[in-house]
Write a protein that holds these residues in place. Structure first.
Motif, PDB file in Angstrom:
ATOM      1  N   ASP A   1       0.781  -1.261   0.000  1.00  0.00           N
ATOM      2  CA  ASP A   1       0.000   0.000   0.000  1.00  0.00           C
ATOM      3  C   ASP A   1       0.806   1.301   0.000  1.00  0.00           C
TER       4      ASP A   1
ATOM      5  N   GLU B   1      -0.162  -1.721  -4.006  1.00  0.00           N
ATOM      6  CA  GLU B   1      -1.468  -1.627  -3.349  1.00  0.00           C
ATOM      7  C   GLU B   1      -2.172  -2.983  -3.378  1.00  0.00           C
TER       8      GLU B   1
ATOM      9  N   ASN C   1      -5.813  -5.341  -1.950  1.00  0.00           N
ATOM     10  CA  ASN C   1      -7.162  -5.350  -1.396  1.00  0.00           C
ATOM     11  C   ASN C   1      -7.114  -6.117  -0.064  1.00  0.00           C
ATOM     12  N   HIS C   2      -7.286  -5.417   1.031  1.00  0.00           N
ATOM     13  CA  HIS C   2      -7.115  -6.030   2.358  1.00  0.00           C
ATOM     14  C   HIS C   2      -8.081  -7.186   2.592  1.00  0.00           C
ATOM     15  N   LYS C   3      -9.340  -6.959   2.245  1.00  0.00           N
ATOM     16  CA  LYS C   3     -10.372  -7.989   2.471  1.00  0.00           C
ATOM     17  C   LYS C   3     -10.036  -9.270   1.722  1.00  0.00           C
ATOM     18  N   ASP C   4      -9.680  -9.120   0.445  1.00  0.00           N
ATOM     19  CA  ASP C   4      -9.347 -10.297  -0.377  1.00  0.00           C
ATOM     20  C   ASP C   4      -8.125 -11.016   0.174  1.00  0.00           C
TER      21      ASP C   4
END
Ligand code: NI
Ligand code: MN
Length: 225
Positions: free
Chosen positions: A191, A197, A199-202
């Protein structure tokens, strides 16, 4: 052992009153403006390799605090020339410090200072205290050498780069977690800039699908190990 995420690959590790800063890159990180390097306490600064996004604030913090640089021979020499004390190590070596035993591990990456001068070979660290053992991978690809780590110790936590492009990404970090036989992972090196960068959720879901726990801390947030 308390680990505070200082953004990018920068960490503060506190062990029984001893403060260890890892790869300080704070003043150059737009996302870490709320971290004041002048109030950081440090007895040691561990440096995995010479890239600017790992050493930017090392000189300033060392001069503020009198902290010793622990890194490869070339990087310690570089800081010696600036009047900063250090402890040189190299791959495969271990040393008993007052905070615990530190071993330098292999990493697949490159290592040069901002001016292009040679920064030795990149590395990671295993830190073993009386109570807990952690692995700080540094910037690295997935490597078969990670399979050597469980021969040496049982990890309580591994800190792995997950931002991809310059290092492992999420899928390769999941393989790394198998190689090192540790299912509790603190992600770092993500990030900070566009190339890395995530995707935190994924990312968390992908680890969870393999029965692994990926922890992502906010900058300034801590984790007790
Ligand atoms: Ni690097
Ligand atoms: Mn890096």
């Amino acid at each position: 052992m308390k680990i505070t995420f200082l953004g990018h690959a920068s960490l503060l590790i506190e062990i029984d009153g001893i403060n260890i800063v890892v790869d300080p890159f704070i003043t150059g990180n737009e996302k870490a403006k709320h971290i004041d390097i002048n109030s950081l306490k440090a007895d040691y600064i561990l440096v995995t390799h010479a890239h600017q996004d790992h050493v930017l604030d090392a000189e300033k913090i060392a001069k503020n605090t009198g902290a010793k640089i622990v890194s490869n021979f070339e990087i310690v020499n570089h800081y010696n020339a600036l009047g900063i004390e250090g402890h040189p190590m190299n791959h495969g070596g271990s040393w008993q410090f007052d905070f615990g035993k530190l071993s330098m591990t292999n990493a697949i990456h490159t290592s040069s200072f901002a001016d292009g001068s040679y920064g030795g070979s990149p590395a990671g660290f295993i830190l073993e205290t009386a109570k807990k053992t952690i692995y700080i991978a540094g910037d690295t690809a997935l490597t078969m050498d990670m399979k050597l780590i469980p021969l040496q110790c049982k990890l309580d936590l591994a800190i792995l780069p997950i931002g991809d492009n310059f290092t492992m990404g999420i899928d390769t970090a999941i393989h790394a977690s198998d190689f090192i036989e540790c299912n509790k992972i603190l992600g770092y090196h993500f990030d900070t800039f566009g190339y890395i960068e995530i995707n935190h959720k994924d990312a968390i879901a992908k680890f969870k699908a393999k029965n692994k726990n990926l922890i992502l801390l906010n900058i300034g947030e801590s984790l007790e190990v």
